[in-house]
Design a protein around this motif. Structure first.
Motif, PDB file in Angstrom:
ATOM      1  N   TRP A  75       0.823  -1.210   0.000  1.00  0.00           N
ATOM      2  CA  TRP A  75       0.000   0.000   0.000  1.00  0.00           C
ATOM      3  C   TRP A  75       0.854   1.255   0.000  1.00  0.00           C
ATOM      4  N   HIS A  76       2.008   1.174   0.664  1.00  0.00           N
ATOM      5  CA  HIS A  76       2.912   2.330   0.722  1.00  0.00           C
ATOM      6  C   HIS A  76       3.393   2.674  -0.695  1.00  0.00           C
ATOM      7  N   ASP A  77       3.737   1.649  -1.433  1.00  0.00           N
ATOM      8  CA  ASP A  77       4.212   1.805  -2.807  1.00  0.00           C
ATOM      9  C   ASP A  77       3.128   2.414  -3.703  1.00  0.00           C
ATOM     10  N   ILE A  78       1.910   1.918  -3.547  1.00  0.00           N
ATOM     11  CA  ILE A  78       0.786   2.398  -4.350  1.00  0.00           C
ATOM     12  C   ILE A  78       0.516   3.871  -4.035  1.00  0.00           C
ATOM     13  N   ALA A  79       0.537   4.222  -2.759  1.00  0.00           N
ATOM     14  CA  ALA A  79       0.290   5.611  -2.351  1.00  0.00           C
ATOM     15  C   ALA A  79       1.396   6.522  -2.883  1.00  0.00           C
ATOM     16  N   GLU A  80       2.636   6.029  -2.855  1.00  0.00           N
ATOM     17  CA  GLU A  80       3.775   6.811  -3.346  1.00  0.00           C
ATOM     18  C   GLU A  80       3.626   7.075  -4.843  1.00  0.00           C
ATOM     19  N   GLU A  81       3.241   6.043  -5.564  1.00  0.00           N
ATOM     20  CA  GLU A  81       3.023   6.147  -7.016  1.00  0.00           C
ATOM     21  C   GLU A  81       1.942   7.186  -7.318  1.00  0.00           C
TER      22      GLU A  81
END
Length: 150
Positions: A75-81
């Motif tokens: 989820w962290h990666d998705i939010a960063e993207e």
């Protein structure tokens, strides 16, 4: 060594970014004496993945009857993207009003790699330089210094 100093024309923009904070700055000074002013600032409250996922990875039976785990969503990666995409949109909107639009991008390697195509695909922005440095949490004078000495 004097040749290695970056000369940023008046009106050029600087995008300083990491995965959760971005500053779009404009040089109000001249090429020899930077005077960066904040045009837009964005922050994203993106907690670490461990704080965003609710449970352990899912499990399923393989055809042979063994159990296997599914990959956990980052989820962290998705939010960063998503945040970087918002940053790119904001930057293009602001920069697009000046021609020619010159931009220096300073970001951590990961963000830089994701931002580059988002910014250059439009064709309306020319990236003067890329700084492989995370300056998002530095003061304006520190950012000016880092860019001048790049």
């Amino acid at each position: 060594m004097g040749d290695s100093i970056m000369h940023l024309p008046t009106g050029a923009f600087v995008l300083v970014c990491d995965g959760s904070k971005a500053l779009l700055l404009e040089n109000k000074g001249d090429a020899d004496l930077l005077d960066l002013r904040i045009v837009e600032a964005l922050t994203d409250d993106n907690p670490p993945n461990r704080d965003q996922s609710s449970d352990r990875a899912g499990r399923f039976k393989t055809p042979s009857g063994a159990h296997a785990a599914t990959e956990q969503t980052d989820w962290h990666d998705i939010a960063e993207e998503r945040f970087l995409s918002t940053v790119a949109e904001m930057a293009l909107k602001e920069i697009g009003q000046s021609t020619p639009a010159s931009l220096v991008v300073a970001a951590d390697p990961r963000s830089l790699g994701k931002l580059r195509p988002m910014l250059t695909d439009s064709g309306s922005v020319s990236i003067l330089a890329e700084l492989n440095r995370d300056l998002a949490h530095h003061t304006l004078p520190k950012i000016e210094e880092a860019i001048s000495n790049a």
